[in-house]
Design a protein around this motif. Structure first.
Motif: not given
Length: 338
Positions: A83-88
């Motif tokens: 979630t963090d990597s794709l959101t960024a």
């Protein structure tokens, strides 16, 4: 295995069977991808039908920049949640890029990510996936004989992707081959034949029976008049994942027919999107879609931890959309490869 069937009333036509690990001819693929399903020119192809995106020389500077980008993507996402990597990543995209993403583990339902996954998006050729499912359900019910011969007429032929439009009037072709051509070559003539045979209402009823509320078949392929009137075919990223998951888990038609569907999806030779940056050894069962205003790819990625991924991109050029899809696929693969 190819062989010719002598046609007493038309031309000899190649017969294609639903056999495992069939591969279509690369030159044929390049030749018939000159236009998208609405007849717009495909800017990635030159005038003789050679995919310049695959054949043009790569400049050293461009190659270095690409490798650097991949290195940064891998190192920055190490240790981050999906979630963090794709959101960024999505936050760094141009503001005009409209991206719908749905990614879900096929082993652990808690490992997923969704971004605008319920947004209705013009489907392009992704709508051919539910048409495939309806055809398989009819085969299961004994209402469609895959070995039955269809007599192709000139009035059925349409433009855009596909090879049936090159066959002579009254050529003979089995329905199993029409199904294959619809998926592997994204053949628009084959698709329209199946829509007419199965019925648009029946296809939409099947879509609803599978729990899909937003996916809708509203027109045949290449119906530019319908497009101008605002009648489009629609899908969502989440609902495409639901269909792929049902096929993977043998929840549609029969297990054998699900395996046939997976085998057909694995033979898609368009590698400009989900498979583009993945290792060549990774198997991808997917269906692509392209219009001048949308680029999409939905598929099952057979990583060490298999997952389903659907990405649809609007608002940017085809080349930019393909880059976005391929980079999202790589980030997901790095997360699920273990």
């Amino acid at each position: 295995m190819h062989f010719k069937v002598k046609n007493k009333v038309g031309a000899q036509v190649p017969t294609l069977f639903l056999l495992p690990k069939r591969r279509s001819v690369q030159s044929t693929w390049c030749r018939f991808l000159k236009t998208d399903e609405c007849g717009f020119s495909n800017p990635r192809l030159n005038t003789v039908g050679v995919d310049t995106a695959r054949t043009r020389p790569v400049k050293v500077g461009t190659l270095f920049a690409t490798l650097l980008l991949l290195f940064v993507m891998i190192t920055q996402t190490t240790g981050q949640s999906l979630t963090d990597s794709l959101t960024a990543y999505l936050r760094r995209l141009p503001t005009n890029a409209q991206v719908s993403v749905a990614v879900e583990s096929l082993a652990d339902s808690t490992r997923s990510f969704h971004h605008q996954a319920d947004e209705r998006v013009p489907s392009a050729s992704l709508i051919k996936l539910p048409i495939l499912i309806e055809a398989m359900e009819r085969i299961k019910a004994g209402q469609l004989d895959p070995d039955e011969i269809h007599i192709l007429t000139d009035s059925e032929k349409t433009g855009g992707d596909g090879i049936l439009k090159t066959y002579s009037h009254r050529s003979r072709i089995a329905y199993r081959d029409i199904i294959r051509l619809m998926m592997i070559h994204s053949d628009n003539t084959a698709t329209n034949i199946l829509i007419n045979e199965l019925g648009m209402n029946a296809i939409n009823q099947r879509i609803r029976s599978l729990g899909l509320a937003k996916t809708q078949l509203n027109r045949v392929m290449m119906d530019t008049a319908a497009v101008r009137q605002g009648r489009e075919n629609y899908v969502t990223a989440r609902e495409m994942n639901q269909l792929l998951t049902k096929i993977y888990q043998h929840q549609i038609a029969t297990p054998a027919l699900c395996d046939q569907m997976l085998d057909i999806l694995k033979q898609n030779e368009n590698r400009q999107t989900i498979p583009r940056l993945l290792p060549n050894t990774v198997v991808v069962a997917h269906k692509t879609g392209i219009l001048s205003y949308v680029r999409g790819d939905v598929g099952i990625i057979y990583a060490p931890q298999p997952f389903v991924l659907s990405v649809l991109v609007q608002g940017v050029s085809t080349a930019e959309a393909e880059r976005i899809i391929s980079e999202i696929a790589l980030m997901c693969y790095n997360h699920y490869k273990g």
